[in-house]
Write a protein that holds these residues in place. Structure first.
Motif, short mmCIF file in Angstrom:
data_model
loop_
_atom_site.label_atom_id
_atom_site.label_comp_id
_atom_site.label_asym_id
_atom_site.label_seq_id
_atom_site.Cartn_x
_atom_site.Cartn_y
_atom_site.Cartn_z
N SER A 251 14.01 -23.64 -4.37
CA SER A 251 15.15 -24.53 -5.13
C SER A 251 16.41 -23.07 -4.84
O SER A 251 17.27 -22.62 -4.79
N LEU A 252 15.77 -21.90 -4.87
CA LEU A 252 16.43 -20.47 -4.28
C LEU A 252 16.15 -19.91 -3.04
O LEU A 252 17.09 -18.75 -2.92
N ASP A 253 15.51 -20.61 -2.11
CA ASP A 253 15.25 -20.59 -0.86
C ASP A 253 15.10 -18.59 -0.66
O ASP A 253 15.58 -18.58 -0.59
N ALA A 254 13.92 -18.76 -1.38
CA ALA A 254 13.65 -17.20 -1.55
C ALA A 254 12.67 -16.93 0.33
O ALA A 254 12.44 -17.49 0.99
N ARG A 255 13.19 -15.71 0.43
CA ARG A 255 12.31 -15.15 1.96
C ARG A 255 10.72 -14.22 1.08
O ARG A 255 10.15 -14.14 2.54
N LEU A 256 11.11 -13.79 0.21
CA LEU A 256 9.64 -13.28 -0.50
C LEU A 256 9.41 -13.50 -1.22
O LEU A 256 9.64 -13.33 -2.74
N ALA A 257 8.11 -13.92 -1.49
CA ALA A 257 7.11 -13.77 -3.19
C ALA A 257 5.81 -12.94 -3.60
O ALA A 257 5.18 -12.38 -3.09
N VAL A 258 6.47 -12.68 -4.61
CA VAL A 258 5.54 -11.43 -5.21
C VAL A 258 4.78 -11.59 -6.61
O VAL A 258 5.89 -11.94 -7.70
N PHE A 259 3.48 -11.65 -5.79
CA PHE A 259 2.99 -11.76 -7.77
C PHE A 259 1.84 -10.62 -7.91
O PHE A 259 1.08 -9.16 -7.45
N VAL A 260 2.79 -9.96 -9.12
CA VAL A 260 2.32 -8.87 -10.06
C VAL A 260 1.50 -9.23 -10.38
O VAL A 260 0.87 -10.11 -11.94
N ALA A 261 -0.16 -8.32 -10.49
CA ALA A 261 -1.60 -8.36 -10.63
C ALA A 261 -1.85 -6.95 -12.17
O ALA A 261 -0.72 -6.41 -11.28
N ASP A 262 -2.60 -7.25 -12.51
CA ASP A 262 -2.94 -5.71 -12.75
C ASP A 262 -4.48 -5.46 -12.17
O ASP A 262 -5.16 -4.60 -12.59
N VAL A 263 -4.72 -5.14 -11.06
CA VAL A 263 -5.35 -5.48 -9.80
C VAL A 263 -4.36 -5.10 -8.94
O VAL A 263 -3.62 -5.46 -8.40
N ASP A 264 -5.13 -4.41 -7.75
CA ASP A 264 -4.27 -3.66 -6.99
C ASP A 264 -3.89 -4.98 -5.25
O ASP A 264 -2.91 -5.04 -4.76
N GLY A 265 -4.80 -5.89 -5.40
CA GLY A 265 -4.74 -7.15 -4.44
C GLY A 265 -5.57 -8.39 -5.09
O GLY A 265 -6.48 -8.23 -5.35
N VAL A 266 -6.78 -8.57 -3.54
CA VAL A 266 -7.63 -9.10 -3.72
C VAL A 266 -8.77 -8.50 -3.09
O VAL A 266 -8.11 -7.46 -1.89
N PHE A 267 -9.92 -7.91 -3.65
CA PHE A 267 -11.18 -7.79 -2.97
C PHE A 267 -11.59 -8.51 -2.10
O PHE A 267 -11.85 -9.59 -2.67
N ASP A 268 -12.53 -7.64 -1.61
CA ASP A 268 -13.81 -8.96 -0.79
C ASP A 268 -14.58 -9.06 -1.74
O ASP A 268 -15.62 -10.49 -1.46
N ARG A 269 -15.16 -8.77 -3.22
CA ARG A 269 -16.00 -8.88 -3.86
C ARG A 269 -14.82 -8.55 -5.46
O ARG A 269 -14.29 -7.49 -5.65
N PRO A 270 -16.07 -8.50 -6.34
CA PRO A 270 -15.59 -8.31 -8.24
C PRO A 270 -14.71 -7.04 -7.69
O PRO A 270 -15.49 -6.07 -7.32
N PRO A 271 -13.37 -6.39 -8.42
CA PRO A 271 -13.24 -5.23 -7.76
C PRO A 271 -13.48 -4.34 -9.03
O PRO A 271 -14.35 -2.40 -8.77
N ALA A 272 -14.51 -4.71 -9.93
CA ALA A 272 -15.71 -3.63 -10.60
C ALA A 272 -16.53 -3.38 -9.80
O ALA A 272 -17.07 -2.32 -10.65
N GLU A 273 -17.28 -4.05 -8.98
CA GLU A 273 -18.08 -3.83 -8.30
C GLU A 273 -17.74 -2.61 -7.35
O GLU A 273 -16.71 -2.62 -7.20
N GLU A 274 -19.41 -1.99 -7.80
CA GLU A 274 -18.57 -1.13 -6.49
C GLU A 274 -18.79 -1.04 -4.98
O GLU A 274 -19.16 -1.69 -4.41
N ASP A 275 -17.87 -0.72 -4.29
CA ASP A 275 -17.99 -0.59 -2.60
C ASP A 275 -16.89 -1.51 -2.76
O ASP A 275 -16.77 -2.47 -1.79
N ALA A 276 -16.05 -2.46 -3.60
CA ALA A 276 -15.34 -3.16 -3.41
C ALA A 276 -14.13 -2.66 -2.37
O ALA A 276 -13.84 -1.62 -2.42
N ILE A 277 -13.69 -3.81 -1.15
CA ILE A 277 -12.44 -3.62 -0.67
C ILE A 277 -11.32 -4.15 -0.85
O ILE A 277 -11.45 -5.37 -1.47
N LEU A 278 -10.77 -3.76 -1.21
CA LEU A 278 -9.57 -4.51 -1.20
C LEU A 278 -8.61 -4.94 0.17
O LEU A 278 -8.69 -4.28 1.42
N LEU A 279 -8.41 -6.03 0.43
CA LEU A 279 -8.42 -6.90 1.17
C LEU A 279 -6.65 -7.09 1.79
O LEU A 279 -5.86 -7.07 0.57
N THR A 280 -6.30 -6.28 3.06
CA THR A 280 -4.65 -5.87 3.08
C THR A 280 -4.15 -7.49 3.29
O THR A 280 -3.26 -7.68 3.11
#
Ligand code: IPE
Length: 256
Positions: free
Chosen positions: A159-188
Protein backbone atom coordinates in the motif's frame (compact mmCIF):
# COMPACT_ATOMS: atom_id res chain seq x y z
CA UNK A 1 9.35 4.50 2.70
CA UNK A 2 10.43 1.86 5.21
CA UNK A 3 8.09 -0.64 6.87
CA UNK A 4 9.32 -1.85 10.24
CA UNK A 5 7.95 -4.75 12.27
CA UNK A 6 8.57 -4.63 16.00
CA UNK A 7 8.44 -8.31 16.99
CA UNK A 8 6.32 -9.10 20.01
CA UNK A 9 9.26 -10.86 21.62
CA UNK A 10 11.32 -7.65 21.50
CA UNK A 11 8.84 -5.19 22.99
CA UNK A 12 7.17 -7.57 25.48
CA UNK A 13 8.30 -10.30 27.83
CA UNK A 14 6.87 -13.25 25.91
CA UNK A 15 6.82 -15.46 29.01
CA UNK A 16 4.85 -13.21 31.35
CA UNK A 17 1.29 -12.35 30.34
CA UNK A 18 0.78 -8.73 29.26
CA UNK A 19 4.25 -7.51 30.20
CA UNK A 20 5.63 -4.59 28.22
CA UNK A 21 9.38 -3.92 28.00
CA UNK A 22 9.04 -0.11 28.09
CA UNK A 23 12.76 0.72 27.91
CA UNK A 24 13.31 -1.46 24.84
CA UNK A 25 10.23 0.07 23.20
CA UNK A 26 11.36 3.63 24.02
CA UNK A 27 14.86 2.91 22.65
CA UNK A 28 13.47 1.59 19.39
CA UNK A 29 10.97 4.45 19.10
CA UNK A 30 13.87 6.91 19.47
CA UNK A 31 15.92 5.17 16.76
CA UNK A 32 12.94 5.07 14.42
CA UNK A 33 12.14 8.74 14.99
CA UNK A 34 15.75 9.62 14.13
CA UNK A 35 15.57 7.97 10.69
CA UNK A 36 15.72 10.29 7.72
CA UNK A 37 12.87 8.65 5.84
CA UNK A 38 9.11 8.11 6.25
CA UNK A 39 8.20 4.90 8.06
CA UNK A 40 5.17 2.75 8.81
CA UNK A 41 5.12 0.44 11.79
CA UNK A 42 3.72 -3.04 12.35
CA UNK A 43 4.00 -4.73 15.71
CA UNK A 44 3.43 -8.23 17.00
CA UNK A 45 1.45 -9.31 20.05
CA UNK A 46 4.07 -10.99 22.24
CA UNK A 47 2.55 -11.69 25.64
CA UNK A 48 -0.46 -9.47 24.79
CA UNK A 49 -2.21 -12.11 22.70
CA UNK A 50 -0.16 -15.22 22.10
CA UNK A 51 -0.74 -16.77 25.51
CA UNK A 52 -4.54 -16.42 25.45
CA UNK A 53 -4.66 -17.51 21.78
CA UNK A 54 -2.68 -20.65 22.50
CA UNK A 55 -4.59 -21.51 25.67
CA UNK A 56 -8.03 -21.08 24.08
CA UNK A 57 -7.38 -22.28 20.52
CA UNK A 58 -8.53 -19.02 18.92
CA UNK A 59 -7.29 -18.92 15.33
CA UNK A 60 -6.71 -22.66 15.04
CA UNK A 61 -9.54 -24.31 13.14
CA UNK A 62 -13.12 -23.11 12.68
CA UNK A 63 -14.34 -20.69 15.29
CA UNK A 64 -16.84 -21.91 17.91
CA UNK A 65 -19.01 -19.53 20.00
CA UNK A 66 -17.40 -20.81 23.21
CA UNK A 67 -14.30 -18.90 22.13
CA UNK A 68 -16.06 -15.55 21.62
CA UNK A 69 -14.95 -14.22 25.00
CA UNK A 70 -11.33 -15.17 24.24
CA UNK A 71 -11.53 -13.36 20.88
CA UNK A 72 -12.72 -10.23 22.69
CA UNK A 73 -9.95 -10.63 25.28
CA UNK A 74 -7.24 -10.92 22.60
CA UNK A 75 -8.74 -7.97 20.70
CA UNK A 76 -8.62 -5.82 23.85
CA UNK A 77 -5.11 -6.96 24.83
CA UNK A 78 -3.49 -6.28 21.44
CA UNK A 79 -5.11 -2.84 21.42
CA UNK A 80 -3.66 -2.16 24.84
CA UNK A 81 -0.21 -3.01 23.49
CA UNK A 82 -0.91 -0.89 20.41
CA UNK A 83 -1.63 2.09 22.64
CA UNK A 84 1.72 1.61 24.40
CA UNK A 85 3.46 1.54 21.00
CA UNK A 86 1.55 4.60 19.75
CA UNK A 87 2.42 6.54 22.90
CA UNK A 88 6.10 5.56 22.74
CA UNK A 89 6.33 6.63 19.09
CA UNK A 90 4.56 9.93 19.85
CA UNK A 91 6.88 10.56 22.83
CA UNK A 92 9.83 10.05 20.47
CA UNK A 93 8.49 12.77 18.16
CA UNK A 94 6.63 10.79 15.48
CA UNK A 95 2.96 11.34 14.64
CA UNK A 96 1.52 7.82 14.81
CA UNK A 97 -2.03 6.81 13.84
CA UNK A 98 -3.43 3.38 14.64
CA UNK A 99 -4.84 1.21 11.82
CA UNK A 100 -6.47 -1.80 13.55
CA UNK A 101 -6.68 -4.86 11.26
CA UNK A 102 -10.01 -5.95 12.78
CA UNK A 103 -11.44 -2.79 11.13
CA UNK A 104 -9.63 -2.72 7.76
CA UNK A 105 -9.09 -6.39 7.05
CA UNK A 106 -11.17 -9.53 6.35
CA UNK A 107 -9.58 -12.98 6.31
CA UNK A 108 -10.35 -16.20 4.48
CA UNK A 109 -9.02 -19.51 5.80
CA UNK A 110 -6.38 -17.85 7.95
CA UNK A 111 -4.98 -15.58 5.22
CA UNK A 112 -5.77 -11.96 4.41
CA UNK A 113 -8.62 -11.75 1.90
CA UNK A 114 -9.02 -7.99 1.79
CA UNK A 115 -6.95 -5.26 3.36
CA UNK A 116 -7.90 -1.66 2.81
CA UNK A 117 -4.65 0.26 2.57
CA UNK A 118 -6.25 3.57 1.62
CA UNK A 119 -6.33 5.02 5.12
CA UNK A 120 -2.67 4.11 5.76
CA UNK A 121 -1.68 5.59 2.42
CA UNK A 122 -3.51 8.85 3.02
CA UNK A 123 -2.24 9.24 6.56
CA UNK A 124 1.29 8.58 5.37
CA UNK A 125 1.01 11.13 2.55
CA UNK A 126 -0.02 13.69 5.16
CA UNK A 127 3.18 13.05 7.11
CA UNK A 128 1.65 10.79 9.75
CA UNK A 129 3.03 7.37 10.71
CA UNK A 130 0.55 4.49 10.19
CA UNK A 131 0.81 1.77 12.84
CA UNK A 132 -0.84 -1.64 12.56
CA UNK A 133 -0.48 -4.88 14.53
CA UNK A 134 -1.14 -8.63 14.71
CA UNK A 135 -4.85 -8.94 15.52
CA UNK A 136 -7.99 -11.09 15.53
CA UNK A 137 -9.83 -10.64 12.23
CA UNK A 138 -13.24 -11.82 10.97
CA UNK A 139 -12.73 -14.77 8.63
CA UNK A 140 -15.32 -15.61 5.95
CA UNK A 141 -14.52 -19.33 6.14
CA UNK A 142 -13.37 -19.97 9.72
CA UNK A 143 -15.27 -17.23 11.54
CA UNK A 144 -12.17 -15.79 13.21
CA UNK A 145 -8.49 -15.78 12.26
CA UNK A 146 -5.35 -14.46 13.82
CA UNK A 147 -3.45 -12.33 11.35
CA UNK A 148 0.21 -11.92 12.24
CA UNK A 149 2.16 -8.73 11.95
CA UNK A 150 4.34 -10.55 9.43
CA UNK A 151 1.40 -10.94 7.04
CA UNK A 152 0.51 -7.30 7.52
CA UNK A 153 4.05 -6.19 6.62
CA UNK A 154 3.32 -7.25 3.05
CA UNK A 155 0.05 -5.27 2.97
CA UNK A 156 1.69 -2.14 4.37
CA UNK A 157 4.67 -2.49 2.04
CA UNK A 158 2.38 -2.79 -0.98
CA UNK A 159 0.00 0.00 0.00
CA UNK A 160 2.83 2.38 0.85
CA UNK A 161 5.24 1.31 -1.89
CA UNK A 162 8.05 0.53 0.59
CA UNK A 163 11.65 0.12 -0.57
CA UNK A 164 12.82 -1.58 2.62
CA UNK A 165 11.19 -3.95 5.13
CA UNK A 166 12.88 -4.50 8.49
CA UNK A 167 11.82 -7.20 10.93
CA UNK A 168 13.12 -6.23 14.36
CA UNK A 169 13.73 -9.37 16.43
CA UNK A 170 15.24 -10.32 19.79
CA UNK A 171 18.15 -12.10 18.08
CA UNK A 172 20.78 -10.92 15.58
CA UNK A 173 19.05 -12.67 12.68
CA UNK A 174 18.76 -16.22 11.36
CA UNK A 175 21.41 -18.68 12.54
CA UNK A 176 22.39 -21.95 10.89
CA UNK A 177 21.13 -23.75 14.02
CA UNK A 178 19.28 -22.61 17.17
CA UNK A 179 21.19 -19.50 18.38
CA UNK A 180 21.55 -20.90 21.90
CA UNK A 181 23.66 -23.78 20.56
CA UNK A 182 27.41 -23.51 20.72
CA UNK A 183 29.09 -22.47 17.45
CA UNK A 184 25.81 -21.24 15.92
CA UNK A 185 26.69 -19.00 12.98
CA UNK A 186 24.72 -15.90 11.99
CA UNK A 187 23.66 -16.20 8.37
CA UNK A 188 24.17 -12.90 6.56
CA UNK A 189 21.79 -13.98 3.80
CA UNK A 190 18.95 -16.52 3.75
CA UNK A 191 16.91 -17.75 0.78
CA UNK A 192 14.23 -20.48 0.64
CA UNK A 193 17.05 -22.86 -0.37
CA UNK A 194 19.26 -22.15 2.66
CA UNK A 195 19.61 -25.07 5.07
CA UNK A 196 18.55 -23.87 8.51
CA UNK A 197 18.08 -26.17 11.49
CA UNK A 198 15.36 -24.66 13.67
CA UNK A 199 15.65 -27.31 16.41
CA UNK A 200 12.78 -28.13 18.74
CA UNK A 201 11.33 -24.65 19.15
CA UNK A 202 8.02 -24.29 20.92
CA UNK A 203 5.65 -23.05 18.25
CA UNK A 204 3.18 -20.21 18.82
CA UNK A 205 -0.10 -19.51 17.03
CA UNK A 206 1.60 -17.71 14.16
CA UNK A 207 4.38 -20.21 13.55
CA UNK A 208 7.56 -18.93 15.28
CA UNK A 209 10.56 -18.09 13.06
CA UNK A 210 9.95 -20.79 10.44
CA UNK A 211 6.46 -19.43 9.69
CA UNK A 212 7.65 -15.83 9.80
CA UNK A 213 10.36 -16.54 7.23
CA UNK A 214 7.72 -17.65 4.72
CA UNK A 215 6.24 -14.15 4.80
CA UNK A 216 9.67 -12.57 4.53
CA UNK A 217 10.49 -14.67 1.44
CA UNK A 218 7.26 -13.43 -0.16
CA UNK A 219 8.33 -9.84 0.45
CA UNK A 220 11.77 -10.47 -1.03
CA UNK A 221 10.09 -12.11 -4.03
CA UNK A 222 7.99 -8.97 -4.48
CA UNK A 223 11.25 -7.04 -4.89
CA UNK A 224 11.35 -5.44 -1.45
CA UNK A 225 14.74 -5.33 0.29
CA UNK A 226 14.02 -7.39 3.42
CA UNK A 227 16.09 -7.75 6.62
CA UNK A 228 15.98 -9.15 10.16
CA UNK A 229 17.90 -7.08 12.73
CA UNK A 230 18.30 -7.23 16.50
CA UNK A 231 16.14 -4.68 18.36
CA UNK A 232 18.48 -4.74 21.34
CA UNK A 233 21.10 -3.01 19.17
CA UNK A 234 18.91 -0.20 17.73
CA UNK A 235 21.87 1.51 16.00
CA UNK A 236 21.79 -1.35 13.46
CA UNK A 237 18.47 -0.07 12.16
CA UNK A 238 20.07 3.32 11.52
CA UNK A 239 23.07 1.69 9.81
CA UNK A 240 20.84 -0.41 7.59
CA UNK A 241 18.77 2.57 6.50
CA UNK A 242 21.81 4.79 5.89
CA UNK A 243 24.29 2.26 4.44
CA UNK A 244 22.09 -0.50 3.02
CA UNK A 245 23.60 -3.13 5.28
CA UNK A 246 24.33 -3.97 8.91
CA UNK A 247 24.79 -6.90 11.29
CA UNK A 248 21.70 -9.00 10.62
CA UNK A 249 20.21 -11.33 8.02
CA UNK A 250 19.20 -10.24 4.55
CA UNK A 251 16.27 -12.23 3.18
CA UNK A 252 16.46 -13.04 -0.51
CA UNK A 253 14.06 -14.87 -2.79
CA UNK A 254 14.93 -18.22 -4.36
CA UNK A 255 17.46 -18.36 -7.18
CA UNK A 256 19.18 -15.05 -6.31
C1 IPE B 1 0.24 -12.23 16.69
O1 IPE B 1 0.99 -11.41 15.84
C2 IPE B 1 -1.18 -11.73 16.82
C3 IPE B 1 -1.96 -12.36 17.92
C4 IPE B 1 -1.58 -13.38 18.66
C5 IPE B 1 -3.27 -11.76 18.17
P1 IPE B 1 2.53 -11.75 15.55
O2 IPE B 1 2.68 -13.20 15.24
O3 IPE B 1 3.00 -10.80 14.50
O4 IPE B 1 3.21 -11.44 16.96
P2 IPE B 1 4.70 -11.72 17.46
O5 IPE B 1 5.60 -10.74 16.82
O6 IPE B 1 5.05 -13.15 17.06
O7 IPE B 1 4.59 -11.57 18.95
Amino acid sequence: MIVIKLGGSVITDKDVEKTLLPDVLAGLAGSIAALDEPVAIVHGAGSFGHKVAKATGVGSGPHVPERDAAVARISADVRELNLHVINALADAGLKPVSIPPSSVCVASDGGIKTFSGEAAERWSRQGMTPVTFGDVVADEAMGVSIISGDQLMMEFARSLDARLAVFVADVDGVFDRPPAEEDAILLTEVSPETAVSFGEVESDVTGALRGKLEWMFRMAEAGIETWIVNGHAPERLADLVADGSTVGTRIVSGGQ
